[in-house]
Scaffold this motif. Structure first.
Motif, PDB file in Angstrom:
ATOM      1  N   TRP A  75      -2.110   0.086  19.908  1.00  0.00           N
ATOM      2  CA  TRP A  75      -1.853   0.670  18.559  1.00  0.00           C
ATOM      3  C   TRP A  75      -0.431   0.572  18.101  1.00  0.00           C
ATOM      4  CZ3 TRP A  75      -5.001   3.159  15.106  1.00  0.00           C
ATOM      5  CH2 TRP A  75      -6.291   3.477  15.789  1.00  0.00           C
ATOM      6  N   ALA A  78      -0.454  -2.639  16.424  1.00  0.00           N
ATOM      7  CA  ALA A  78      -0.945  -2.549  15.243  1.00  0.00           C
ATOM      8  C   ALA A  78      -0.182  -1.939  14.222  1.00  0.00           C
ATOM      9  CB  ALA A  78      -2.192  -1.827  15.255  1.00  0.00           C
ATOM     10  N   SER A  81       2.432  -4.563  13.097  1.00  0.00           N
ATOM     11  CA  SER A  81       1.840  -5.639  12.399  1.00  0.00           C
ATOM     12  C   SER A  81       1.447  -5.107  11.007  1.00  0.00           C
ATOM     13  CB  SER A  81       0.941  -6.244  13.075  1.00  0.00           C
ATOM     14  OG  SER A  81      -0.219  -5.358  13.237  1.00  0.00           O
ATOM     15  N   GLU A  83      -1.002  -3.046  10.314  1.00  0.00           N
ATOM     16  CA  GLU A  83      -2.566  -2.458  10.037  1.00  0.00           C
ATOM     17  C   GLU A  83      -2.535  -1.009   9.427  1.00  0.00           C
ATOM     18  OE1 GLU A  83      -5.192  -3.013  13.305  1.00  0.00           O
ATOM     19  OE2 GLU A  83      -4.143  -4.716  13.970  1.00  0.00           O
ATOM     20  N   ARG A  84      -3.562  -0.711   8.818  1.00  0.00           N
ATOM     21  CA  ARG A  84      -3.747   0.582   8.101  1.00  0.00           C
ATOM     22  C   ARG A  84      -4.030   1.575   9.110  1.00  0.00           C
ATOM     23  NH1 ARG A  84      -3.326   0.088   2.477  1.00  0.00           N
ATOM     24  NH2 ARG A  84      -3.614  -2.220   1.928  1.00  0.00           N
ATOM     25  N   ILE A  85      -3.025   2.050   9.937  1.00  0.00           N
ATOM     26  CA  ILE A  85      -3.292   3.103  10.937  1.00  0.00           C
ATOM     27  C   ILE A  85      -3.380   4.415  10.526  1.00  0.00           C
ATOM     28  CG2 ILE A  85      -2.526   1.293  12.752  1.00  0.00           C
ATOM     29  CD1 ILE A  85       0.120   3.127  13.043  1.00  0.00           C
ATOM     30  N   LYS A  87      -5.546   6.368   8.803  1.00  0.00           N
ATOM     31  CA  LYS A  87      -6.736   6.395   8.422  1.00  0.00           C
ATOM     32  C   LYS A  87      -7.107   7.277   7.274  1.00  0.00           C
ATOM     33  CE  LYS A  87      -7.812   2.904  11.396  1.00  0.00           C
ATOM     34  NZ  LYS A  87      -7.996   1.927  11.074  1.00  0.00           N
ATOM     35  N   ALA A  92      -0.911   1.443   5.869  1.00  0.00           N
ATOM     36  CA  ALA A  92      -0.066   0.953   6.782  1.00  0.00           C
ATOM     37  C   ALA A  92       1.145   2.019   7.001  1.00  0.00           C
ATOM     38  CB  ALA A  92       0.541  -0.089   6.500  1.00  0.00           C
ATOM     39  N   LEU A 108       1.708  -7.554   4.569  1.00  0.00           N
ATOM     40  CA  LEU A 108       0.995  -6.428   4.157  1.00  0.00           C
ATOM     41  C   LEU A 108       0.207  -6.883   2.799  1.00  0.00           C
ATOM     42  CD1 LEU A 108       0.020  -3.582   4.721  1.00  0.00           C
ATOM     43  CD2 LEU A 108       1.929  -2.701   3.324  1.00  0.00           C
TER      44      LEU A 108
END
Length: 550
Positions: A75, A78, A81, A83-85, A87, A92, A108
């Protein structure tokens, strides 16, 4: 997605917590003389000692297994980097990109946002230097001497906390002031001694729709125009920081006076962006960069240090251990450094707005205790106020003690007295004093048996109260940046461990929406909205009484 309570590490920690509750830290220190070496981490700028927690090697092993089973490291990667954590908002989480001093690419949606950040930093530098050199003139041709930041929450707490913490580094060329409260008293008190000719306002709002901030901005504009007799003066005295530049333009700001932030930066993690303009204006742009560099240093530690030596991960694990498994419901932040007097308030928002949640990522009700409530204040002041509660209340309150080896204001005799208290308090909270010791002490002082029997129970301290000690070498820009970034990552890791979305704040939004409806009722004669009987009668009483008083 696997429920946290079904993990083998979670089950082991539940069982272990029941067993260790019957142990005392004093006994653990007696059994393990090298606890400090086992349970401490030394970083470039500070030391963290977490040995004064109710933990053993077995505890930490199970906690590290929990971190592995909940995929904390994955995580973490993520997040960095892009990522669209986040949610629930499909975003992002990239406040780390704001202080990416390696300037490596962060992609991105097909764009290198490092380039966007560097562009905005360059704009900030030009602007800051222009203001600090005196080249940015007000409506009467006078240079800017005072900056008033209008913001609330993350648009206020971060910059103000940093400004207060670094006051000793200011050259006083520019003085910054902060207005967050929509209560007119605050803005009136700030503006009353200032000269409109040399004041610059920063309107900081990610959404540029925050009612409190825009209300204060309107008041500030009226104050300025009433002095300048010219609406055009606003262009020379107001700039905006927002993720919604089009809204700022609708409000009358020119593009040149708008600094950008992005929706992938949460407000409570935004001081590293143009939200930090007041910091750069007070201390100079180079000091602001040093703050970013200190945070980047912690980012690198978080990304690269092994699990067992990773400071943010360890602090998050200890926090979850104390709150979720041992049942501690609050956590105190206790700086023994006057410059950090706003740190507790800043971390209160950062952690409680992030992790004050009751459902998992999947929207399912959480069945276990989550994060503790955060509170605190300056340590020395607290010793004469709320430490009684820390020492003898039936509620156990873990605490972070934060101090510095070197004072930023080295007056003879002061720092040693301060730090003697700093070290003594964590020892006292851990060891306590039992009734046998109390009775022996009173007897040695010549007290009679009746007096001893009466007083002894009141002087007993059970001890076994958990603390972390964070010992800074010296509070400077790099160290402060690193310290704040460490807490940010700790908050993130707690969210992963507990399966909480740390980067939304729907609880804040609900109150905002209701306030907008009620605001219309308070300014209209007739009310058409329906409320519960309490709210309805309170609004009626307010309006009737206000009319009588007018």
């Amino acid at each position: 997605m696997q429920d946290r309570t079904s993990l083998s590490s979670w089950k082991a920690l539940v069982k272990h917590a029941e067993e260790i509750k019957h142990q005392h830290m004093k006994e653990l220190f007696a059994q393990e003389p090298n606890r400090f070496e086992q349970f401490s981490v030394e970083l470039n700028r500070f030391l963290i000692d977490y040995s004064k927690n109710l933990i053993t090697k077995e505890t930490m092993q199970s906690l590290f297994e929990l971190a592995e089973q909940t995929e904390v490291l994955q995580w973490r990667d993520a997040m960095f980097s892009g990522e669209r954590i986040n949610k629930t908002e499909d975003r992002a989480v990239l406040h780390t990109a704001l202080r990416n001093r390696s300037k490596s690419a962060v992609i991105l949606d097909g764009e290198n946002i490092t380039e966007q950040v560097e562009t905005e930093l360059s704009r900030m530098e030009i602007f800051v230097n222009k203001v600090r050199r005196g080249d940015w003139k007000g409506y009467s041709g006078k240079p800017i001497k005072h900056v008033v930041n209008l913001g609330v929450g993350g648009s206020n707490l971060g910059p103000q906390m940093v400004t207060e913490a670094l006051k000793n580094l200011s050259d006083h060329n520019i003085r910054t002031h902060y207005v967050s409260n929509v209560d007119g008293t605050q803005i009136a008190d700030v503006l009353r001694p200032l000269n409109p000719e040399n004041v610059l306002f920063i309107v900081s709002s990610k959404s540029f729709s925050t009612t409190e901030t825009l209300t204060n901005a309107q008041t500030a504009m009226r104050w300025l125009v009433s002095a300048a007799f010219d609406q055009q003066a606003i262009k020379k005295h107001f700039v905006a920081v927002t993720a919604k530049p089009e809204k700022a333009k609708e409000y009358g700001f020119s593009a040149d006076n708008i600094f950008r932030m992005w929706d992938w930066v949460g407000g409570r993690f935004s001081l590293w962006s143009a939200i930090g303009l007041p910091i750069a204006l007070e201390f100079g742009f180079e000091k602001f960069i040093e703050l970013l560099e200190g945070a980047h240093e912690m980012d690198q530690h978080f990304r690269n240090a092994p699990l067992t030596q990773n400071a943010p991960i360890i602090l998050a694990l200890i926090a979850v251990w104390n709150s979720t498994f041992l049942g501690c419901q609050s956590h105190a932040i206790l700086p023994y450094d006057q410059t950090l007097h706003m740190l507790a308030a800043y971390l209160q928002q950062a952690e409680m707005e992030s992790n004050g949640k009751s459902v998992t990522w999947n929207g399912e009700a959480i069945t276990y205790p989550t994060v503790a409530s955060i509170w605190g204040g300056l340590g020395i002041n607290g010793q004469h106020a709320f430490y009684q509660y820390l020492h003898q209340s039936k509620n156990i309150v873990p605490a972070d003690f934060i101090g510095s080896v070197e004072s930023v204001t080295p007056l003879e005799g002061h720092h040693e007295t301060l730090m003697a208290n700093f070290f003594a308090q964590t020892q006292a909270l851990m060891c306590g004093v039992n009734e046998k010791q109390v009775r022996a002490d009173l007897l040695a002082k010549g007290r009679n048996q009746k007096f001893i029997d009466t007083l002894a129970p009141h002087k007993v301290h059970s001890g076994n109260r958990p603390t972390n000690t964070i010992l800074l070498k010296k509070l400077d820009t790099w160290t402060l940046g690193s310290l704040v970034a460490m807490y940010e990552h700790k908050i993130f890791v707690q969210g992963i461990l507990l399966q909480i979305c740390s980067f939304d704040q729907w609880g804040v939004e609900l109150g905002k929406g209701l306030a907008e409806k009620i605001h219309r009722e308070l300014t209209e004669v007739e009310s058409s909205c329906q409320h519960d009987s309490s709210t309805e009668r309170l609004i009626q009483y307010y309006k009737q009484t206000k009319q009588q008083l007018s």
